[in-house]
Design a protein around this motif. Sequence first.
Motif, mmCIF file in Angstrom:
data_model
loop_
_atom_site.group_PDB
_atom_site.id
_atom_site.type_symbol
_atom_site.label_atom_id
_atom_site.label_comp_id
_atom_site.label_asym_id
_atom_site.label_seq_id
_atom_site.Cartn_x
_atom_site.Cartn_y
_atom_site.Cartn_z
ATOM 1 N N HIS A 293 -29.923 -45.240 -33.377
ATOM 2 C CA HIS A 293 -29.919 -46.064 -33.694
ATOM 3 C C HIS A 293 -29.814 -46.488 -35.803
ATOM 4 O O HIS A 293 -28.744 -47.606 -35.689
ATOM 5 N N GLU B 83 -26.190 -48.427 -37.885
ATOM 6 C CA GLU B 83 -27.701 -49.305 -38.960
ATOM 7 C C GLU B 83 -27.302 -48.840 -40.301
ATOM 8 O O GLU B 83 -26.557 -49.642 -41.597
ATOM 9 N N PHE C 171 -24.128 -53.165 -41.075
ATOM 10 C CA PHE C 171 -25.381 -54.487 -40.131
ATOM 11 C C PHE C 171 -24.552 -55.264 -40.066
ATOM 12 O O PHE C 171 -24.109 -55.504 -39.255
ATOM 13 N N LEU D 120 -38.110 -51.105 -32.761
ATOM 14 C CA LEU D 120 -36.952 -52.086 -32.686
ATOM 15 C C LEU D 120 -37.207 -52.217 -33.677
ATOM 16 O O LEU D 120 -35.882 -52.836 -34.867
ATOM 17 N N PRO D 121 -37.229 -53.950 -33.633
ATOM 18 C CA PRO D 121 -37.454 -54.833 -34.660
ATOM 19 C C PRO D 121 -37.811 -54.222 -35.516
ATOM 20 O O PRO D 121 -37.126 -54.945 -36.984
ATOM 21 N N HIS E 208 -35.144 -52.333 -37.544
ATOM 22 C CA HIS E 208 -33.711 -53.575 -37.962
ATOM 23 C C HIS E 208 -34.285 -53.950 -39.212
ATOM 24 O O HIS E 208 -33.290 -54.219 -39.770
ATOM 25 N N CYS F 37 -33.487 -51.970 -42.104
ATOM 26 C CA CYS F 37 -32.457 -51.534 -42.137
ATOM 27 C C CYS F 37 -31.804 -53.382 -43.025
ATOM 28 O O CYS F 37 -30.787 -52.690 -44.065
#
Length: 209
Positions: free
Chosen positions: A53, A57, A62, A193-194, A197, A200
């Motif tokens: 993942h 990104e 992204f 994950l957040p 994110h 990125c």
Amino acid sequence: MSRTLEDLIAKYPELAVCRTDIERAYETARSSFERGGKMLLAGNGGSAADCEHVVGELMKGFMSPRRLGEAERERFAVWGEEGAYIADRLQGALPAISLVSQSALATAYINDVAADMVFAQQVHGYGRPEDTLVVFSTSGNSVNVVRAVQVAKSLGLATIAFTGRGGGKLASLCDIAIRVPYERTPDIQERHLPIYHALCIMLEEAFFP
């Protein structure tokens, strides 16, 4: 603190305890890319999916399209109309490699040498001092991930770990350990994950404003 990080903490207030480590992870990754380095990523199971993942990104647009500049576009002018087509569809990239993707190498190494060295061998082959190794392990004790970090440290790479509350061996082994305040694997991975994110997005904003 960046707006992206502010938004992350506002949405997930329990991650406020990770703020300093997230900021340090961002600065480390940014410095690596500025020096011409790349990001290597390793993890198992759901954490392997997180590695893929992150690469998705970083290696393409992204939150922004990352269009090529005129100087970059000129490199493809030799191909005429096809060169324009290529330049229109290429995007700026931050180089990242998921070590979980090399299935032929990985299965051969697991079978022929040692399963716990599958990521370490790739760090040995790919890694350079200007690079960063990012690893995911909810326990912080995944042996093949620990071995990869040991090799990375010996080669001079920066190391960043995403773990759960305890951090395991990775907490003391890595330069930075982002330890989300949960114990259960799904709870931990849902917060990883957040965070990545946000990282990125912050990196994209730094390199592709």
